[in-house]
Design a protein around this motif. Structure first.
Motif, PDB file in Angstrom:
ATOM      1  N   THR A 255      -3.519   8.840   6.947  1.00 20.95           N
ATOM      2  CA  THR A 255      -2.616   8.897   7.972  1.00 20.95           C
ATOM      3  C   THR A 255      -1.687   9.082   7.347  1.00 20.95           C
ATOM      4  O   THR A 255      -1.139   9.438   6.633  1.00 20.95           O
ATOM      5  CB  THR A 255      -2.789   7.238   8.307  1.00 20.95           C
ATOM      6  OG1 THR A 255      -2.352   6.560   8.121  1.00 20.95           O
ATOM      7  CG2 THR A 255      -3.404   6.720   9.505  1.00 20.95           C
ATOM      8  N   VAL A 256      -0.319   9.419   8.788  1.00 21.77           N
ATOM      9  CA  VAL A 256       1.459   9.773   7.715  1.00 21.77           C
ATOM     10  C   VAL A 256       1.462   8.423   7.848  1.00 21.77           C
ATOM     11  O   VAL A 256       2.058   8.786   6.069  1.00 21.77           O
ATOM     12  CB  VAL A 256       2.246   9.717   9.607  1.00 21.77           C
ATOM     13  CG1 VAL A 256       3.622  10.137   8.773  1.00 21.77           C
ATOM     14  CG2 VAL A 256       1.898  11.151  10.036  1.00 21.77           C
ATOM     15  N   TYR A 257       1.708   7.192   7.832  1.00 11.77           N
ATOM     16  CA  TYR A 257       1.731   6.083   7.663  1.00 11.77           C
ATOM     17  C   TYR A 257       1.056   6.051   5.576  1.00 11.77           C
ATOM     18  O   TYR A 257       2.142   5.321   4.850  1.00 11.77           O
ATOM     19  CB  TYR A 257       1.476   4.827   8.203  1.00 11.77           C
ATOM     20  CG  TYR A 257       2.097   3.803   7.627  1.00 11.77           C
ATOM     21  CD1 TYR A 257       3.141   2.771   7.948  1.00 11.77           C
ATOM     22  CD2 TYR A 257       1.249   2.820   6.582  1.00 11.77           C
ATOM     23  CE1 TYR A 257       3.719   1.686   7.351  1.00 11.77           C
ATOM     24  CE2 TYR A 257       1.358   0.935   6.279  1.00 11.77           C
ATOM     25  CZ  TYR A 257       2.700   1.084   6.545  1.00 11.77           C
ATOM     26  OH  TYR A 257       2.769  -0.076   6.040  1.00 11.77           O
ATOM     27  N   GLU A 258       0.430   6.124   5.785  1.00 13.30           N
ATOM     28  CA  GLU A 258      -0.152   5.742   4.036  1.00 13.30           C
ATOM     29  C   GLU A 258       0.449   7.123   3.012  1.00 13.30           C
ATOM     30  O   GLU A 258       1.062   6.607   2.656  1.00 13.30           O
ATOM     31  CB  GLU A 258      -2.107   6.524   4.279  1.00 13.30           C
ATOM     32  CG  GLU A 258      -2.591   5.107   4.911  1.00 13.30           C
ATOM     33  CD  GLU A 258      -3.776   5.117   5.166  1.00 13.30           C
ATOM     34  OE1 GLU A 258      -5.152   4.395   5.066  1.00 13.30           O
ATOM     35  OE2 GLU A 258      -4.398   6.239   5.216  1.00 13.30           O
ATOM     36  N   HIS A 260       3.378   8.095   3.791  1.00 13.94           N
ATOM     37  CA  HIS A 260       4.406   7.511   3.714  1.00 13.94           C
ATOM     38  C   HIS A 260       4.720   6.466   2.306  1.00 13.94           C
ATOM     39  O   HIS A 260       5.572   6.873   1.771  1.00 13.94           O
ATOM     40  CB  HIS A 260       5.379   6.837   4.961  1.00 13.94           C
ATOM     41  CG  HIS A 260       6.567   6.133   4.789  1.00 13.94           C
ATOM     42  ND1 HIS A 260       7.402   6.826   4.300  1.00 13.94           N
ATOM     43  CD2 HIS A 260       6.645   4.674   4.906  1.00 13.94           C
ATOM     44  CE1 HIS A 260       8.623   5.762   4.597  1.00 13.94           C
ATOM     45  NE2 HIS A 260       8.063   4.741   4.894  1.00 13.94           N
ATOM     46  N   GLU A 261       3.840   5.490   2.587  1.00  7.90           N
ATOM     47  CA  GLU A 261       3.849   4.572   1.588  1.00  7.90           C
ATOM     48  C   GLU A 261       3.785   5.126  -0.238  1.00  7.90           C
ATOM     49  O   GLU A 261       4.351   4.768  -0.730  1.00  7.90           O
ATOM     50  CB  GLU A 261       2.469   3.382   1.416  1.00  7.90           C
ATOM     51  CG  GLU A 261       2.550   2.951   3.405  1.00  7.90           C
ATOM     52  CD  GLU A 261       4.442   1.720   3.192  1.00  7.90           C
ATOM     53  OE1 GLU A 261       3.786   0.847   2.016  1.00  7.90           O
ATOM     54  OE2 GLU A 261       4.682   1.945   3.383  1.00  7.90           O
ATOM     55  N   HIS A 264       6.821   6.391  -0.973  1.00  6.55           N
ATOM     56  CA  HIS A 264       7.626   5.293  -1.112  1.00  6.55           C
ATOM     57  C   HIS A 264       7.427   4.657  -3.131  1.00  6.55           C
ATOM     58  O   HIS A 264       8.439   4.575  -2.911  1.00  6.55           O
ATOM     59  CB  HIS A 264       7.734   4.374   0.016  1.00  6.55           C
ATOM     60  CG  HIS A 264       8.495   2.911  -0.110  1.00  6.55           C
ATOM     61  ND1 HIS A 264       9.904   2.947   0.081  1.00  6.55           N
ATOM     62  CD2 HIS A 264       8.065   1.946  -0.984  1.00  6.55           C
ATOM     63  CE1 HIS A 264      10.498   2.107  -0.682  1.00  6.55           C
ATOM     64  NE2 HIS A 264       8.953   1.332  -0.077  1.00  6.55           N
TER      65      HIS A 264
END
Length: 304
Positions: A255-258, A260-261, A264
């Motif tokens: 996912t986009v969130y993963e 991003h993490e 980060h």
């Protein structure tokens, strides 16, 4: 702010020492009939000007970013180093020119007394002390302006060595040693000036981090969980620190969130584990077998 406090403290100490040395050298040169020691005293006085420049550079560099300077003001240190390199070149050329004039006019070389010789030895001790305490702090905080100032102290020490050879030679009747020593010392000073000029010019033109730092960064990124390869890497010096732009490849099915993490985590590791990196921008791209074979940095061609 601790790095700026350390720089300020050692610079203020240098200014105090240089004021005392400059006055003593000029007085000793006048009383002791030594034009070489008077010139050396003036050279020491130029250290006061450059040290003041370092102080001003530090005051500007530690200012936080603002609307006109989004990346901060650290390049003020590099700018000061650039200016100091020009001062060194001018001082070296001036000493060399004056020495060459004396070389062809030996009648103008006067026989000095013992006083400037004694003052010269004392000066070398203090100038070497200044060089060592300044270069120690400069290397610790990675300050280009402080490194330039340290080498200015060393150039003053070399200048004094040349003056002592000339004074000693003149006292023994070999007047030609004075101008010859002056020319040799001027070449040393000019070389240091050129080295600092080259380094500071590169940094002002966004010179990349060195190979050792880059290799450490690449291995760190590729060892971060979720990173497949590094498609692109750019870096640029910003005064004593640096900025890094990265493009990493990650699993295209996450996912986009993963994604991003993962980016980060990469940023956090670089800032935490690599000294003097001020900021990191990570761009994420989906992993593709064909395109990632073309990546400049992938786990197949990096020796861990």
């Amino acid at each position: 702010m601790q790095r700026y406090d350390e720089s300020r403290n050692v610079t203020i100490k240098s200014i105090i020492i240089n004021v005392i040395l400059s006055v003593i050298k000029v007085i000793a040169g006048i009383i002791g009939n030594s034009s070489a020691m008077i010139a050396d005293g003036i050279h020491s006085a130029s250290d006061i000007v450059t040290s003041l420049g370092v102080l001003i550079g530090n005051i500007i560099a530690k200012k936080p970013h603002d609307k006109e300077h989004n990346y901060g003001h650290e390049k003020a240190e590099t700018l000061v180093a650039f200016i100091l390199s020009l001062v060194l070149l001018v001082v070296g050329a001036e000493i060399g020119f004056d020495s060459l004039k004396l070389l062809f006019n030996l009648n103008e070389v006067k026989t000095p007394t013992l006083l400037p010789l004694v003052v010269g030895f004392i000066s070398i001790i203090f100038k070497e002390y200044q060089y060592h305490i300044t270069i120690k702090v400069a290397n610790k905080i990675n300050s280009p302006s402080l490194k330039a100032d340290a080498w200015h102290h060393r150039s003053d020490s070399l200048s004094t060595v040349g003056a002592l050879i000339g004074i000693g030679g003149a006292m023994l009747g070999f007047k030609i040693l004075d101008p010859i020593a002056g020319v040799i010392v001027s070449l040393f000073i000019i070389k240091v000036g050129i080295d600092i000029l080259r380094t500071s010019s590169n940094e002002l033109m966004d010179y990349s981090i060195d190979k050792e730092e880059e290799e450490k960064l690449i291995k760190l990124v590729l060892n971060t969980k979720g990173v497949y390869n590094i498609k692109g890497l750019k870096s640029r010096r910003h005064g004593a620190r640096a900025y890094v732009d990265l493009t990493i490849c990650v699993n295209r099915k996450i996912t986009v969130y993963e994604g991003h993490e993962i980016a980060h985590n990469v940023e956090e590791r670089i800032i935490k584990e690599i000294e003097n990196i001020k900021g990191v921008i990570v761009h994420v791209e989906p992993n593709n077998t064909n395109s990632c074979e073309m990546c400049k940095y992938n786990k197949k061609n990096i020796d861990f």
